[in-house]
Design a protein around this motif. Sequence first.
Motif, mmCIF file in Angstrom:
data_model
loop_
_atom_site.group_PDB
_atom_site.id
_atom_site.type_symbol
_atom_site.label_atom_id
_atom_site.label_comp_id
_atom_site.label_asym_id
_atom_site.label_seq_id
_atom_site.Cartn_x
_atom_site.Cartn_y
_atom_site.Cartn_z
ATOM 1 N N ARG A 42 0.833 -1.211 0.000
ATOM 2 C CA ARG A 42 0.000 0.000 0.000
ATOM 3 C C ARG A 42 0.862 1.254 0.000
ATOM 4 O O ARG A 42 0.573 2.222 -0.710
ATOM 5 C CB ARG A 42 -0.922 0.010 1.215
ATOM 6 C CG ARG A 42 -2.233 -0.716 0.983
ATOM 7 C CD ARG A 42 -3.086 -0.581 2.181
ATOM 8 N NE ARG A 42 -2.367 -1.406 3.165
ATOM 9 C CZ ARG A 42 -2.801 -1.784 4.346
ATOM 10 N NH1 ARG A 42 -3.923 -1.380 4.787
ATOM 11 N NH2 ARG A 42 -2.108 -2.551 5.147
ATOM 12 N N MET A 43 1.929 1.238 0.789
ATOM 13 C CA MET A 43 2.815 2.403 0.853
ATOM 14 C C MET A 43 3.466 2.651 -0.500
ATOM 15 O O MET A 43 3.602 3.792 -0.926
ATOM 16 C CB MET A 43 3.872 2.200 1.946
ATOM 17 C CG MET A 43 3.302 2.248 3.360
ATOM 18 S SD MET A 43 4.502 1.792 4.630
ATOM 19 C CE MET A 43 5.632 3.150 4.555
ATOM 20 N N GLU A 44 3.858 1.575 -1.190
ATOM 21 C CA GLU A 44 4.458 1.718 -2.517
ATOM 22 C C GLU A 44 3.453 2.285 -3.514
ATOM 23 O O GLU A 44 3.800 3.146 -4.333
ATOM 24 C CB GLU A 44 4.982 0.369 -3.015
ATOM 25 C CG GLU A 44 6.260 -0.063 -2.340
ATOM 26 C CD GLU A 44 6.760 -1.423 -2.825
ATOM 27 O OE1 GLU A 44 6.050 -2.081 -3.626
ATOM 28 O OE2 GLU A 44 7.850 -1.806 -2.414
ATOM 29 N N GLU A 45 2.209 1.820 -3.428
ATOM 30 C CA GLU A 45 1.160 2.341 -4.319
ATOM 31 C C GLU A 45 0.940 3.831 -4.080
ATOM 32 O O GLU A 45 0.829 4.613 -5.030
ATOM 33 C CB GLU A 45 -0.152 1.578 -4.107
ATOM 34 C CG GLU A 45 -0.146 0.182 -4.662
ATOM 35 C CD GLU A 45 -1.420 -0.576 -4.325
ATOM 36 O OE1 GLU A 45 -2.409 0.054 -3.861
ATOM 37 O OE2 GLU A 45 -1.436 -1.803 -4.517
ATOM 38 N N GLU A 46 0.870 4.232 -2.806
ATOM 39 C CA GLU A 46 0.684 5.646 -2.476
ATOM 40 C C GLU A 46 1.846 6.480 -3.002
ATOM 41 O O GLU A 46 1.650 7.570 -3.537
ATOM 42 C CB GLU A 46 0.541 5.818 -0.966
ATOM 43 C CG GLU A 46 -0.750 5.281 -0.396
ATOM 44 C CD GLU A 46 -0.784 5.309 1.134
ATOM 45 O OE1 GLU A 46 0.186 5.816 1.756
ATOM 46 O OE2 GLU A 46 -1.766 4.822 1.709
ATOM 47 N N GLU A 47 3.047 5.954 -2.859
ATOM 48 C CA GLU A 47 4.229 6.665 -3.337
ATOM 49 C C GLU A 47 4.194 6.810 -4.856
ATOM 50 O O GLU A 47 4.505 7.874 -5.397
ATOM 51 C CB GLU A 47 5.497 5.921 -2.905
ATOM 52 C CG GLU A 47 6.774 6.677 -3.192
ATOM 53 C CD GLU A 47 7.987 5.951 -2.643
ATOM 54 O OE1 GLU A 47 8.857 5.589 -3.462
ATOM 55 O OE2 GLU A 47 8.063 5.757 -1.417
ATOM 56 N N ASP A 48 3.795 5.739 -5.528
ATOM 57 C CA ASP A 48 3.688 5.792 -6.996
ATOM 58 C C ASP A 48 2.655 6.827 -7.431
ATOM 59 O O ASP A 48 2.866 7.571 -8.391
ATOM 60 C CB ASP A 48 3.328 4.421 -7.562
ATOM 61 C CG ASP A 48 4.476 3.418 -7.453
ATOM 62 O OD1 ASP A 48 5.634 3.855 -7.253
ATOM 63 O OD2 ASP A 48 4.206 2.201 -7.559
#
Length: 103
Positions: free
Chosen positions: A87-93
């Motif tokens: 989820r954190m990676e998706e938000e960062e993307d």
Amino acid sequence: MEKLSESMKKILLAGIGAAATTADKSKEILDDLVKRGELTVEQGKVLNEELKHNVKKTVKNEQTEAADLLKGMTPEQIAALKEQLARMEEEEDQEEEEVSGEE
């Protein structure tokens, strides 16, 4: 007239003496500043090496702590952690896409 020429001679010699003394003192001061500058560069190099060592040590300790933490986790906790990281990676993307879209 002789007194005047003697006085002028003394003033001239005093001026030359003052200039010579000033030149000598200036050279000493400049040499001292150069030495201090070299010391500062050397001290900077030593501090830089110490900082690198401390950073490496800190990173190694944190990696060890993270590995120990992961070893103590249950499979369910590890799965939850993976989901949270995803989820954190998706938000960062998404944030990166928003920023690149604004440019």
